[in-house]
Scaffold this active site. Structure first.
Site, PDB file in Angstrom:
ATOM      1  CB  CYS A 255      -3.773 -18.916 -31.163  1.00 42.78           C
ATOM      2  SG  CYS A 255      -4.368 -18.992 -29.455  1.00 42.78           S
TER       3      CYS A 255
ATOM      4  CB  CYS B 165      -2.757 -17.942 -24.894  1.00 47.81           C
ATOM      5  SG  CYS B 165      -4.073 -18.505 -26.017  1.00 47.81           S
TER       6      CYS B 165
ATOM      7  CG  ASP C 283       2.668  -5.971  -5.740  1.00 49.73           C
ATOM      8  OD1 ASP C 283       3.813  -6.432  -5.563  1.00 49.73           O
ATOM      9  OD2 ASP C 283       1.911  -5.651  -4.791  1.00 49.73           O
TER      10      ASP C 283
ATOM     11  CG  HIS D 283      -3.074 -15.079  -3.199  1.00 51.53           C
ATOM     12  ND1 HIS D 283      -3.371 -14.159  -2.212  1.00 51.53           N
ATOM     13  CD2 HIS D 283      -3.400 -16.286  -2.680  1.00 51.53           C
ATOM     14  CE1 HIS D 283      -3.852 -14.787  -1.141  1.00 51.53           C
ATOM     15  NE2 HIS D 283      -3.873 -16.073  -1.408  1.00 51.53           N
TER      16      HIS D 283
ATOM     17  CB  THR E  44      -0.956   0.026   1.207  1.00 51.06           C
ATOM     18  OG1 THR E  44      -0.225  -0.236   2.397  1.00 51.06           O
ATOM     19  CG2 THR E  44      -2.058  -0.998   1.058  1.00 51.06           C
TER      20      THR E  44
ATOM     21  CB  CYS F 228      -3.420 -15.501 -27.682  1.00 56.90           C
ATOM     22  SG  CYS F 228      -1.993 -16.337 -28.418  1.00 56.90           S
TER      23      CYS F 228
END
Length: 250
Positions: A164, A128, A105, A120, A27, A162
């Protein structure tokens, strides 16, 4: 600041420190947290953030997911603060064994930390869903901007694609998704064998991550957080304050 001298002494004497951190670590770098008064959970959107950041919502309403994601989580310009830099310094000196983080982050790596276990996931990694090609943060940022030029009524509005044709998904653990077992196992091993476990910038209410504290066997459990946590009574040392400000004095 009360407890600072004790923490300094413990750190000076140890070469086996493990750090476990949450949103409060970032923060001070301008990254919003989720549960404070000004956090994402207290802001108003068409859907609650807990719903938007779920696997089901991502699959069913990908465009709505990316509207929120681009606005609140795909943030540019954040820099490591004193806490990130101090942890990297301790690792370089051989004092810190690992950083275990709930943050997505990538600021610990930017600061120079090498052994970072991201419970996480990270916005810095994206894949993709069709061909599994890797995309970094800047790739996704630009592809979201491209998709923003589409008709807002289009299902692909804001959705990075992507070459593709597949949808790009951030390597972030959404609600309803399990944590990576390899990352979890390594985290448990580091914590179980640590001399000092420093927990910072987390309310310790998100499980299973918060349960990692139960694996610590030592007698130097340190909690550094702006407000009290449910685990304060278990700690050997509690320091209330912004973690960047605290770490800048160590």
């Amino acid at each position: 600041m009360e407890g600072l001298e004790t923490l300094k002494k413990w750190i000076d004497e140890s070469n086996n420190i493990v750090f476990f951190g949450g949103a409060g670590v970032s923060t001070e770098s301008g990254i919003p947290d989720f549960r404070s008064v000004d956090g994402l959970y207290h802001q108003k959107y068409d859907y609650p953030p807990e719903t938007i950041l779920s696997h089901t919502f991502f699959m069913r309403k990908t465009s709505e997911f990316y509207k929120f994601y681009a606005d609140k989580l795909l943030l540019e310009g954040a820099k490591p603060n004193a806490a990130h830099l101090k942890l990297a310094e301790w690792e370089e000196k051989g004092k810190l064994k690992a950083v275990i983080t709930q943050n997505i982050d990538g600021l610990h790596q930017m600061a120079g930390s090498k052994e970072v276990l991201e419970l996480h996931g990270s916005v810095q990694r994206n894949y993709c869903m069709k061909c599994h090609k890797f995309f970094d943060f800047s790739d996704v940022k630009s592809k979201v901007e491209e998709a923003k030029a589409l008709d807002p009524k289009s299902p692909d509005y804001m959705v990075p694609k992507c070459e593709c044709g597949g949808t790009i998904k951030p390597d972030v653990v959404l609600y309803e998704e399990g944590l990576d077992n390899t990352v979890l196992t390594k985290s448990v091993n580091y914590i179980a064998n640590a001399d000092i476990l420093i927990i910072g910038g987390t309310s310790l209410v998100v499980y299973p991550a918060a349960g990692l504290i139960d694996y610590y066997r030592g007698k130097k459990l340190v909690l550094v957080n702006l407000s009290a946590t449910p685990q304060d009574r278990r700690a050997d040392l509690v320091i209330h304050g912004k973690i960047g400000e605290v770490f800048s004095q160590l």
